[in-house]
Design a protein around this motif. Sequence first.
Motif, mmCIF file in Angstrom:
data_model
loop_
_atom_site.group_PDB
_atom_site.id
_atom_site.type_symbol
_atom_site.label_atom_id
_atom_site.label_comp_id
_atom_site.label_asym_id
_atom_site.label_seq_id
_atom_site.Cartn_x
_atom_site.Cartn_y
_atom_site.Cartn_z
ATOM 1 N N SER A 1 -0.865 3.804 -2.570
ATOM 2 C CA SER A 1 -0.713 3.067 -3.822
ATOM 3 C C SER A 1 -1.890 3.268 -4.763
ATOM 4 C CB SER A 1 -0.519 1.575 -3.533
ATOM 5 O OG SER A 1 -1.602 1.069 -2.781
ATOM 6 N N ASP A 2 -2.995 3.827 -4.260
ATOM 7 C CA ASP A 2 -4.099 4.222 -5.128
ATOM 8 C C ASP A 2 -3.803 5.584 -5.748
ATOM 9 O OD1 ASP A 2 -5.750 1.976 -4.647
ATOM 10 O OD2 ASP A 2 -6.540 2.879 -2.828
ATOM 11 N N GLN A 3 -3.511 6.567 -4.899
ATOM 12 C CA GLN A 3 -3.386 7.940 -5.379
ATOM 13 C C GLN A 3 -2.224 8.125 -6.347
ATOM 14 O OE1 GLN A 3 -5.804 10.363 -4.644
ATOM 15 N NE2 GLN A 3 -4.782 11.184 -6.447
ATOM 16 N N VAL A 4 -1.175 7.304 -6.209
ATOM 17 C CA VAL A 4 -0.028 7.459 -7.114
ATOM 18 C C VAL A 4 -0.389 7.179 -8.569
ATOM 19 C CG1 VAL A 4 1.715 7.017 -5.342
ATOM 20 C CG2 VAL A 4 0.835 5.105 -6.717
ATOM 21 N N LEU A 5 -1.531 6.524 -8.792
ATOM 22 C CA LEU A 5 -1.949 6.270 -10.165
ATOM 23 C C LEU A 5 -2.351 7.551 -10.880
ATOM 24 C CD1 LEU A 5 -4.144 3.052 -9.789
ATOM 25 C CD2 LEU A 5 -1.695 3.230 -10.288
ATOM 26 N N PHE B 1 0.822 -1.207 0.000
ATOM 27 C CA PHE B 1 0.000 0.000 0.000
ATOM 28 C C PHE B 1 0.860 1.264 0.000
ATOM 29 C CE2 PHE B 1 0.592 -1.234 4.431
ATOM 30 C CZ PHE B 1 0.925 -0.044 5.062
ATOM 31 N N ARG B 2 2.157 1.107 0.164
ATOM 32 C CA ARG B 2 3.082 2.251 0.138
ATOM 33 C C ARG B 2 3.838 2.372 -1.186
ATOM 34 N NH1 ARG B 2 3.400 4.299 5.195
ATOM 35 N NH2 ARG B 2 3.141 2.921 6.977
ATOM 36 N N ASP B 3 3.641 1.444 -2.101
ATOM 37 C CA ASP B 3 4.399 1.447 -3.351
ATOM 38 C C ASP B 3 4.095 2.673 -4.207
ATOM 39 O OD1 ASP B 3 5.736 -0.901 -2.854
ATOM 40 O OD2 ASP B 3 4.460 -2.149 -4.132
ATOM 41 N N GLY B 4 5.142 3.220 -4.814
ATOM 42 C CA GLY B 4 4.989 4.287 -5.785
ATOM 43 C C GLY B 4 4.610 3.707 -7.135
ATOM 44 N N VAL B 5 4.270 4.577 -8.085
ATOM 45 C CA VAL B 5 3.760 4.096 -9.367
ATOM 46 C C VAL B 5 4.808 3.286 -10.128
ATOM 47 C CG1 VAL B 5 4.310 6.180 -10.708
ATOM 48 C CG2 VAL B 5 2.385 4.729 -11.377
ATOM 49 N N ASP B 6 6.072 3.697 -10.088
ATOM 50 C CA ASP B 6 7.103 2.940 -10.811
ATOM 51 C C ASP B 6 7.288 1.548 -10.213
ATOM 52 O OD1 ASP B 6 7.515 5.037 -12.555
ATOM 53 O OD2 ASP B 6 9.216 5.860 -11.421
ATOM 54 N N ARG B 7 7.233 1.463 -8.894
ATOM 55 C CA ARG B 7 7.361 0.162 -8.219
ATOM 56 C C ARG B 7 6.162 -0.725 -8.559
ATOM 57 N NH1 ARG B 7 9.898 -4.152 -6.917
ATOM 58 N NH2 ARG B 7 9.560 -4.963 -4.831
ATOM 59 N N LEU B 8 4.969 -0.144 -8.582
ATOM 60 C CA LEU B 8 3.782 -0.907 -8.946
ATOM 61 C C LEU B 8 3.893 -1.445 -10.371
ATOM 62 C CD1 LEU B 8 0.978 1.369 -7.451
ATOM 63 C CD2 LEU B 8 1.572 -0.942 -6.675
ATOM 64 N N ALA C 1 -10.281 -0.926 3.766
ATOM 65 C CA ALA C 1 -8.882 -0.989 4.194
ATOM 66 C C ALA C 1 -8.796 -0.685 5.683
ATOM 67 C CB ALA C 1 -8.039 0.012 3.401
ATOM 68 N N GLN C 2 -7.800 -1.259 6.321
ATOM 69 C CA GLN C 2 -7.588 -1.007 7.745
ATOM 70 C C GLN C 2 -6.878 0.325 7.945
ATOM 71 O OE1 GLN C 2 -5.463 -4.507 9.128
ATOM 72 N NE2 GLN C 2 -7.397 -5.404 9.849
ATOM 73 N N CYS C 3 -7.196 0.961 9.054
ATOM 74 C CA CYS C 3 -6.614 2.255 9.417
ATOM 75 C C CYS C 3 -5.092 2.254 9.305
ATOM 76 C CB CYS C 3 -7.066 2.603 10.841
ATOM 77 S SG CYS C 3 -6.224 3.993 11.625
ATOM 78 N N VAL C 4 -4.457 1.177 9.718
ATOM 79 C CA VAL C 4 -2.994 1.124 9.713
ATOM 80 C C VAL C 4 -2.424 1.322 8.309
ATOM 81 C CG1 VAL C 4 -2.846 -1.392 9.461
ATOM 82 C CG2 VAL C 4 -1.008 -0.149 10.639
ATOM 83 N N THR C 5 -3.213 1.012 7.274
ATOM 84 C CA THR C 5 -2.711 1.122 5.905
ATOM 85 C C THR C 5 -2.865 2.522 5.327
ATOM 86 O OG1 THR C 5 -4.825 0.445 4.901
ATOM 87 C CG2 THR C 5 -3.236 -1.305 5.429
ATOM 88 N N PHE C 6 -3.680 3.383 5.934
ATOM 89 C CA PHE C 6 -3.858 4.726 5.377
ATOM 90 C C PHE C 6 -3.659 5.847 6.398
ATOM 91 C CE2 PHE C 6 -8.169 3.221 6.472
ATOM 92 C CZ PHE C 6 -8.658 4.262 7.246
ATOM 93 N N ARG C 7 -3.270 5.509 7.626
ATOM 94 C CA ARG C 7 -3.083 6.524 8.672
ATOM 95 C C ARG C 7 -2.106 7.615 8.246
ATOM 96 N NH1 ARG C 7 -1.972 3.516 12.867
ATOM 97 N NH2 ARG C 7 -3.928 3.833 14.002
ATOM 98 N N ASP C 8 -0.933 7.220 7.780
ATOM 99 C CA ASP C 8 0.077 8.214 7.395
ATOM 100 C C ASP C 8 -0.453 9.151 6.316
ATOM 101 O OD1 ASP C 8 1.806 7.089 9.206
ATOM 102 O OD2 ASP C 8 3.008 6.032 7.710
#
Length: 200
Positions: free
Chosen positions: A144-148, A44-51, A77-84
């Motif tokens: 990892s959603d928004q980087v799209l 869930f932290r991957d950037g677009v190039d990594r994806l 999604a769980q809070c832990v995946t989008f808190r930051d």
Amino acid sequence: MNYYLMLYDLDMEHVGGPLWIVKLGRRDSTTANPDKANSDLPSFRDGVDRLISRFADKGLNARDMVALLGSHTIGQAQCVTFRDRIYNNASDIDAGFASTRRRGCPANQGDGNSNLAPLDLVTPNQFDNNYFKNLIQKKGLLESDQVLFSGGSTDSIVSEYSSNPSKFLSDFASAMVKMGDIEPLTGSAGQIRRICSAVN
């Protein structure tokens, strides 16, 4: 084998998703491998190039990737995946959206980690193209959603899907067929399942 089955998933049909052709006779594993899943699945932290790289490693192109990530139009999604993301006050997130998501996701690490939020706040139970509209409005829940849609190479695909829902559904179905051909077991390894979702 050249036998095919039209996938008729009542859940997918119920939420408005597409149908696609599934090849019969694929051999699947009889056990799960969490280590392989953790190393192969996108973060869930991957950037677009990594994806793009992760999907390319499996024979899927950028269009396949964006279409498949469009499955985030349903689910949570769980809070832990989008808190930051909702607390970092970055320029790539709508302030009102972040504020709404904070209500169920405390800032303190460890608090409410498993609290859930819909990946698509607008139509969370409908398989549609609102996921892509959300990205354009900076309302992607996961990094990892928004980087799209962040000024990169996949922006044009997101824009296309946001304005052409039938193209999204068609490309999603095609990408699911391609996923079915990723690293199938051969010979006597694994088993051909009688029911796709369960070991014999």
